[in-house]
Motif scaffolding. Structure first.
Motif, PDB file in Angstrom:
ATOM      1  N   THR A 221     -71.273 -11.404  -1.581  1.00 53.83           N
ATOM      2  CA  THR A 221     -70.664 -10.329  -0.708  1.00 53.83           C
ATOM      3  C   THR A 221     -69.613  -9.610  -1.598  1.00 53.83           C
ATOM      4  N   TYR A 222     -69.497  -8.435  -1.544  1.00 56.65           N
ATOM      5  CA  TYR A 222     -68.567  -7.448  -2.244  1.00 56.65           C
ATOM      6  C   TYR A 222     -67.270  -7.686  -1.433  1.00 56.65           C
ATOM      7  N   GLU A 223     -66.193  -7.680  -2.046  1.00 56.82           N
ATOM      8  CA  GLU A 223     -64.914  -7.429  -1.410  1.00 56.82           C
ATOM      9  C   GLU A 223     -64.356  -5.869  -1.775  1.00 56.82           C
ATOM     10  N   LEU A 224     -64.082  -5.047  -0.666  1.00 57.45           N
ATOM     11  CA  LEU A 224     -63.376  -3.912  -0.817  1.00 57.45           C
ATOM     12  C   LEU A 224     -62.062  -3.955  -0.467  1.00 57.45           C
ATOM     13  N   TYR A 225     -61.238  -3.658  -1.560  1.00 60.28           N
ATOM     14  CA  TYR A 225     -59.776  -3.494  -1.055  1.00 60.28           C
ATOM     15  C   TYR A 225     -59.174  -2.080  -1.149  1.00 60.28           C
ATOM     16  N   TYR A 226     -58.745  -1.620   0.405  1.00 62.26           N
ATOM     17  CA  TYR A 226     -58.105  -0.230   0.555  1.00 62.26           C
ATOM     18  C   TYR A 226     -57.218  -0.408   1.645  1.00 62.26           C
TER      19      TYR A 226
ATOM     20  N   VAL B 224     -54.748 -12.001 -12.495  1.00 60.61           N
ATOM     21  CA  VAL B 224     -55.632 -10.981 -12.850  1.00 60.61           C
ATOM     22  C   VAL B 224     -55.684 -10.217 -14.141  1.00 60.61           C
ATOM     23  N   ALA B 225     -56.459 -10.383 -14.787  1.00 62.43           N
ATOM     24  CA  ALA B 225     -56.830 -10.016 -16.151  1.00 62.43           C
ATOM     25  C   ALA B 225     -56.992  -8.275 -16.244  1.00 62.43           C
TER      26      ALA B 225
ATOM     27  N   GLY C   3     -67.607 -11.148  -7.259  1.00 63.66           N
ATOM     28  CA  GLY C   3     -67.465 -12.411  -7.986  1.00 63.66           C
ATOM     29  C   GLY C   3     -66.328 -12.175  -9.101  1.00 63.66           C
ATOM     30  N   GLU C   4     -66.813 -12.399 -10.357  1.00 64.29           N
ATOM     31  CA  GLU C   4     -65.700 -12.438 -11.380  1.00 64.29           C
ATOM     32  C   GLU C   4     -65.321 -11.057 -11.894  1.00 64.29           C
ATOM     33  N   VAL C   5     -65.828 -10.166 -11.159  1.00 62.46           N
ATOM     34  CA  VAL C   5     -65.624  -8.671 -11.733  1.00 62.46           C
ATOM     35  C   VAL C   5     -64.847  -8.050 -10.853  1.00 62.46           C
TER      36      VAL C   5
END
Lengths: 243, 243
Positions: free
Chosen positions: A2-7, A54-55, A67-69
């Motif tokens: 599942t992609y997580e979009l933040y906006y 958060v790198a 995921g990790e990206v």
């Protein structure tokens, strides 16, 4: 996955270009700041932007977690998602061309934003109205026709003659061109109508995108936020005055 | 293969980000609009932008020709060139991250431009000085520190701890960060000094880029155009006034 979009949860804004791609790609995604619960909502988004663990922090929304990206910047998100969602061509040179088109549309979006915030990003439109009027004059008279005329050239010169911007199939750049046309029609109805009269290919492209079944379903859903005066494409009639 | 770069011949501007990459990459390239002869010079560049035989026209300079491939938009050019010039990491996720950094730097560059052209792209700075003063105030006070602070975070959080922005080796994003620091120091010496006092990692990064042998040779050559008041980073002392 599942992609997580933040906006921002109440505007289309730059996030809408990502939403359109996720919808057309049939992706499983969560529009995180519009949801409630742990790790969701605007405050969680803001925490994530400041989290020292958060790198790869984003300078501003939108950003996407896969995921990790984590990826931020609209054009970079789309360059990342495009191939995964079947919305980018296969050849590397063609992908660069789609990216170039997206970046040019992003320039138009930024200039649109500046019509209502020309001199002070931290103040309201009402606090910079004379400056906005001056900015909008050149935007209506020169910039909208120049940008839309360029998109028309891209369409006309596509060797595939497909009516899509690149090759024979829709890419995320086509979705973005649709969004720009919709936004300009909302914000500057007179100026947009005038400019679009000279770009019949682009008008037809927008209708083709609107008729894609997944896009049509999205536009009719509650997931599509209406244009409003908190977003980038804002309708202030005084800024659409004809010269 | 000789790369052909097309950009305005008398300014650094956005083309400088491409020039720095070509130089550090040891590329064989021609800065076409700075040369004389058939197909060279500004007029040839303008013809190429309008030439209907060009299937993939650029909206504006800079653009690059690599044999049959033409690419415009600074970030897209760099995403294309980076891997070829040894200035991008190997992993796809890392390349997206370099692209994201470049796009954020491009946003800073665009805001810098708007400090001297806030309301009328087609007019001179002298015709929009009060608006520029207001725009520059927020740029100095909020935006420069926010952008440079973000770059510092990127450096600090790089797991490689290399002093470079991504991984253990310099990428085109490092060259671009150097250029932004140089430009801000030229255009807003007081505001840049103040902001850079809080970003020691970025200051060190800029010095490391400056000391790269190929960059050092380029900066000392006649190929490096001096900053001037026709470019993006312009020094107007009145815009650098301290609050």
């Amino acid at each position: 996955m599942t992609y997580e979009l933040y906006y921002w949860p109440t505007i289309q804004g730059r996030g809408e270009f990502v939403r359109l791609a996720l919808e057309q790609g049939g992706a499983d995604y969560l529009d995180m700041a519009r949801l409630e619960g742990p790790g969701r909502g605007v405050e969680a988004m803001m925490r994530l932007m400041k989290d020292e663990a958060v790198a790869r922090p984003s300078f501003a929304p939108p950003f996407l977690r896969d995921g990790e990206v984590m990826v931020g910047q609209t054009a970079a998100i789309l360059a990342y998602l495009g191939p995964k969602l079947g919305l980018a061509p296969e050849a590397a040179a063609d992908r660069v061309w789609v990216d170039q088109i997206q970046l040019t549309l992003a320039d138009l979006v930024a200039e649109t934003h500046d019509t209502h915030h020309p001199v002070d990003l931290g103040a309201y439109y009402r606090d910079q109205k004379p400056e906005a009027a001056r900015k909008a004059e050149g935007f209506r008279g020169q910039r909208i026709p120049k940008f839309l005329g360029w998109i028309e050239q891209v369409l006309v010169r596509n060797p595939a003659g497909s009516g899509w911007l690149v090759g024979a199939r829709p890419s995320y750049a086509d979705l973005s061109a649709f969004q720009v046309v919709e936004g300009l029609r909302y914000a500057f109805p007179k100026a947009a109508q005038s400019a679009l009269a000279a770009t019949p290919g682009l008008v037809a492209l927008a209708e083709r995108v609107r008729a894609l079944p997944k896009i049509a379903a999205y536009l009719a859903s509650e997931r599509r936020i209406a244009f409003n005066e908190d977003g980038i494409f804002r309708h202030y009639p005084e800024l659409d005055a004809q010269a």
